[in-house]
Design a protein around this motif. Structure first.
Motif, PDB file in Angstrom:
ATOM      1  N   UNK A  39       0.962  -1.171   0.182  1.00 43.24           N
ATOM      2  CA  UNK A  39       0.188  -0.033   0.100  1.00 43.24           C
ATOM      3  C   UNK A  39       0.840   1.197   0.089  1.00 43.24           C
ATOM      4  N   UNK A  40       0.867   2.054  -1.016  1.00 44.08           N
ATOM      5  CA  UNK A  40       1.773   3.379  -1.315  1.00 44.08           C
ATOM      6  C   UNK A  40       0.897   4.608  -1.229  1.00 44.08           C
ATOM      7  N   UNK A  41       1.430   5.427  -0.789  1.00 46.86           N
ATOM      8  CA  UNK A  41       0.892   6.729  -0.742  1.00 46.86           C
ATOM      9  C   UNK A  41       1.646   7.571  -1.926  1.00 46.86           C
ATOM     10  N   UNK A  42       1.054   7.937  -2.924  1.00 46.33           N
ATOM     11  CA  UNK A  42       1.810   8.651  -3.989  1.00 46.33           C
ATOM     12  C   UNK A  42       1.186   9.960  -4.381  1.00 46.33           C
ATOM     13  N   UNK A  43       1.073  10.575  -3.136  1.00 44.03           N
ATOM     14  CA  UNK A  43       0.234  11.893  -3.040  1.00 44.03           C
ATOM     15  C   UNK A  43       1.310  13.094  -3.611  1.00 44.03           C
ATOM     16  N   UNK A  44       1.261  13.928  -4.566  1.00 45.25           N
ATOM     17  CA  UNK A  44       2.386  14.870  -4.847  1.00 45.25           C
ATOM     18  C   UNK A  44       2.630  15.893  -3.840  1.00 45.25           C
ATOM     19  N   UNK A  45       3.486  16.098  -3.215  1.00 46.55           N
ATOM     20  CA  UNK A  45       3.682  17.140  -2.228  1.00 46.55           C
ATOM     21  C   UNK A  45       4.860  17.973  -2.712  1.00 46.55           C
ATOM     22  N   UNK A  46       4.792  19.138  -2.718  1.00 44.66           N
ATOM     23  CA  UNK A  46       5.793  19.913  -3.601  1.00 44.66           C
ATOM     24  C   UNK A  46       6.877  20.178  -2.386  1.00 44.66           C
ATOM     25  N   UNK A  47       8.367  20.126  -3.092  1.00 42.15           N
ATOM     26  CA  UNK A  47       9.425  20.450  -2.359  1.00 42.15           C
ATOM     27  C   UNK A  47       9.843  21.866  -2.585  1.00 42.15           C
ATOM     28  N   UNK A  48       9.039  22.706  -2.003  1.00 43.68           N
ATOM     29  CA  UNK A  48       9.159  24.278  -2.306  1.00 43.68           C
ATOM     30  C   UNK A  48       9.258  24.396  -3.727  1.00 43.68           C
ATOM     31  N   UNK A  49       8.162  24.271  -4.352  1.00 41.51           N
ATOM     32  CA  UNK A  49       7.719  24.305  -5.744  1.00 41.51           C
ATOM     33  C   UNK A  49       7.385  26.015  -6.122  1.00 41.51           C
ATOM     34  N   UNK A  50       6.208  25.935  -6.799  1.00 48.64           N
ATOM     35  CA  UNK A  50       5.783  27.326  -7.358  1.00 48.64           C
ATOM     36  C   UNK A  50       5.150  27.950  -5.904  1.00 48.64           C
ATOM     37  N   UNK A  51       5.179  29.281  -6.342  1.00 52.95           N
ATOM     38  CA  UNK A  51       5.067  30.319  -5.141  1.00 52.95           C
ATOM     39  C   UNK A  51       3.526  30.311  -4.931  1.00 52.95           C
ATOM     40  N   UNK A  52       2.829  30.266  -3.772  1.00 50.11           N
ATOM     41  CA  UNK A  52       1.465  29.859  -3.586  1.00 50.11           C
ATOM     42  C   UNK A  52       0.866  31.279  -3.962  1.00 50.11           C
ATOM     43  N   UNK A  53      -0.422  31.487  -4.255  1.00 52.91           N
ATOM     44  CA  UNK A  53      -1.149  32.483  -4.316  1.00 52.91           C
ATOM     45  C   UNK A  53      -1.086  33.257  -3.412  1.00 52.91           C
ATOM     46  N   UNK A  54      -1.452  34.739  -3.422  1.00 53.46           N
ATOM     47  CA  UNK A  54      -1.440  35.718  -2.299  1.00 53.46           C
ATOM     48  C   UNK A  54      -2.456  35.355  -1.586  1.00 53.46           C
ATOM     49  N   UNK A  55      -2.325  35.567  -0.108  1.00 56.09           N
ATOM     50  CA  UNK A  55      -3.398  35.116   0.741  1.00 56.09           C
ATOM     51  C   UNK A  55      -4.811  36.158   0.629  1.00 56.09           C
ATOM     52  N   UNK A  56      -5.777  35.499   0.543  1.00 53.19           N
ATOM     53  CA  UNK A  56      -6.849  36.472   0.597  1.00 53.19           C
ATOM     54  C   UNK A  56      -7.373  37.172   1.807  1.00 53.19           C
ATOM     55  N   UNK A  57      -7.727  38.497   1.843  1.00 49.79           N
ATOM     56  CA  UNK A  57      -7.898  39.300   2.864  1.00 49.79           C
ATOM     57  C   UNK A  57      -9.142  39.760   2.797  1.00 49.79           C
ATOM     58  N   UNK A  58      -9.989  39.826   3.903  1.00 53.99           N
ATOM     59  CA  UNK A  58     -11.429  40.227   3.821  1.00 53.99           C
ATOM     60  C   UNK A  58     -11.502  41.636   4.476  1.00 53.99           C
TER      61      UNK A  58
END
Length: 112
Positions: free
Chosen positions: A93-112
């Protein structure tokens, strides 16, 4: 057996050792709609339909490797369905969930 469990749906595919797909099924194919597709019961029935298709085509499975991808509720359901409904010997039983190793920069945090 590849299980892709997202937050919206669960897709289950039975493949050979090289990755060629024999059968696939999903929560939507077994009759669930909208938010129900990602639930436990939808993944369980999708895996059960894969087992029925393999039994109907008389495919003999000598060893089974389960590859889980994603964090949805279908992960546990697919594993439980394979162990209870079939007598297939599970080798890994293997978990192959892709986890970024500091990949793309995430989107800007949404502020309300």
């Amino acid at each position: 057996l590849h299980v892709h469990a997202s937050s919206n749906n669960t897709i289950v595919s039975l493949t050979d050792a090289n990755g060629r797909v024999f059968f696939n099924s999903s929560g939507g194919q077994v009759g669930f709609r909208k938010a129900q597709r990602s639930g436990f019961e939808a993944a369980y029935q999708a895996t059960a339909s894969i087992a029925n298709k393999a039994r109907d085509k008389d495919i003999r499975i000598r060893s089974l490797e389960i590859r889980l991808r994603g964090f949805g509720t279908g992960r546990d359901a697919a594993f439980k369905a394979v162990t209870t409904l079939t007598s297939w010997p599970i080798s890994a039983v293997t978990d192959v969930t892709p986890i970024p190793f500091n990949g793309c920069r995430p989107k800007k945090a949404r502020r309300l």
